[in-house]
Design an enzyme around this catalytic site. Structure first.
Site, PDB file in Angstrom:
ATOM      1  N   GLN A 113      28.285  12.048 -78.233  1.00 52.10           N
ATOM      2  CA  GLN A 113      29.140  12.262 -79.202  1.00 52.10           C
ATOM      3  C   GLN A 113      30.293  11.152 -79.653  1.00 52.10           C
ATOM      4  O   GLN A 113      30.562  10.984 -80.665  1.00 52.10           O
ATOM      5  CB  GLN A 113      29.923  13.667 -78.932  1.00 52.10           C
ATOM      6  N   HIS A 141      28.097  20.842 -79.636  1.00 50.42           N
ATOM      7  CA  HIS A 141      26.866  20.375 -78.904  1.00 50.42           C
ATOM      8  C   HIS A 141      26.751  19.950 -77.534  1.00 50.42           C
ATOM      9  O   HIS A 141      25.736  20.094 -76.822  1.00 50.42           O
ATOM     10  CB  HIS A 141      26.183  19.129 -79.706  1.00 50.42           C
ATOM     11  N   GLU A 197      28.802  24.419 -92.359  1.00 52.06           N
ATOM     12  CA  GLU A 197      27.510  24.019 -91.801  1.00 52.06           C
ATOM     13  C   GLU A 197      26.462  24.907 -91.544  1.00 52.06           C
ATOM     14  O   GLU A 197      26.500  25.709 -90.491  1.00 52.06           O
ATOM     15  CB  GLU A 197      27.785  23.245 -90.519  1.00 52.06           C
TER      16      GLU A 197
HETATM   17 ZN   LIG Z   1      26.032  20.849 -85.148  1.00 53.41          ZN
END
Ligand SMILES: [Zn+2]
Length: 226
Positions: A113, A141, A197
């Site tokens: 990340q 995530h 999203e």
């Molecule tokens: Zn994502």
């Protein structure tokens, strides 16, 4: 925007007196950028139960990671088996309807990340990066409970957005039955801190997912922290 002070909630949860309004102080708090909500008997009763285990924060048993709550650098569970199982179950049900899903992005370590964020900053500048990419330690995530999903068509061309596919059309009203929420909802950007999203799914279990779906809540609202 309603935000409940984490420190107080934590102290209450740890001292096991979350029902006791008389103990609560509303002294000013130092944290920059945090708005203090005055705790009353009424909203005290509905605070989530907060637990921090090895640096990971759980509210009412649900892991929380967002711009305020981070995961430790070494938290590295991989994509959890129950999430993979639920994904498989959901996409099999979709396949029965002629729908084709793919997992676009699954587990990400803290370091991955960090790399992603730094690349984004280098390419687009920090302001843009902060809108689309979580800081290291702040990405779902890394939790092992979240992934990005696409349709085989949307995942293979930039011309088709997942939001416009039959896969999304089906998934938005089915995901909760498998324990998933569409984590970053349209119109809730101020609450989640992340743009809409449609592809980002977070596993919370069927009961919580169904409640959030039925009531149109994002996770922060469900946990009463925003
Ligand atoms: Zn994502």
């Amino acid at each position: 925007m309603k935000r409940i002070l984490f420190g107080t909630a934590l102290v209450l949860a740890l001292s096991g007196c979350s029902g006791d309004a008389a103990e609560v102080s509303d002294a000013p708090h130092e944290s920059p950028g945090r708005t203090m909500t005055h705790l009353t008997v009424e909203n005290l009763d509905i605070l989530p139960e907060v637990e921090v285990i090895d640096g990971v924060t759980y509210m009412d048993g649900i892991l929380i990671v967002n711009e305020d709550y981070e995961l430790p650098q070494d938290y590295n569970p991989g994509l959890l088996q129950e999430v993979i199982d639920a994904y498989t179950e959901m996409t099999s049900a979709g396949a029965d309807e002629g729908l084709q899903f793919v997992m676009v992005s699954g587990f990400r370590t803290y370091q991955e990340q960090e790399q992603l964020y730094n690349d984004y900053v280098a390419r687009e500048g920090q302001e843009e990066a902060d809108q689309y990419s979580a800081l290291p330690g702040h990405s779902e995530h890394q939790s092992g409970l979240a992934f990005d999903i696409g349709s085989t068509v949307s995942a293979s061309t930039i011309d088709v957005s997942f939001e416009d596919t039959p896969e999304y059309e089906w998934m938005k009203d089915a995901a909760h039955e498998y324990g998933f929420i569409i984590r970053y909802q349209e119109g809730k950007e101020d609450i989640t801190g992340i743009n809409f999203e449609p592809w980002h799914l977070r596993y919370v279990g069927v009961e919580a997912a169904t409640e959030m779906y039925d009531e149109g809540l994002v996770l922060e609202e469900y946990l009463r922290i925003r």
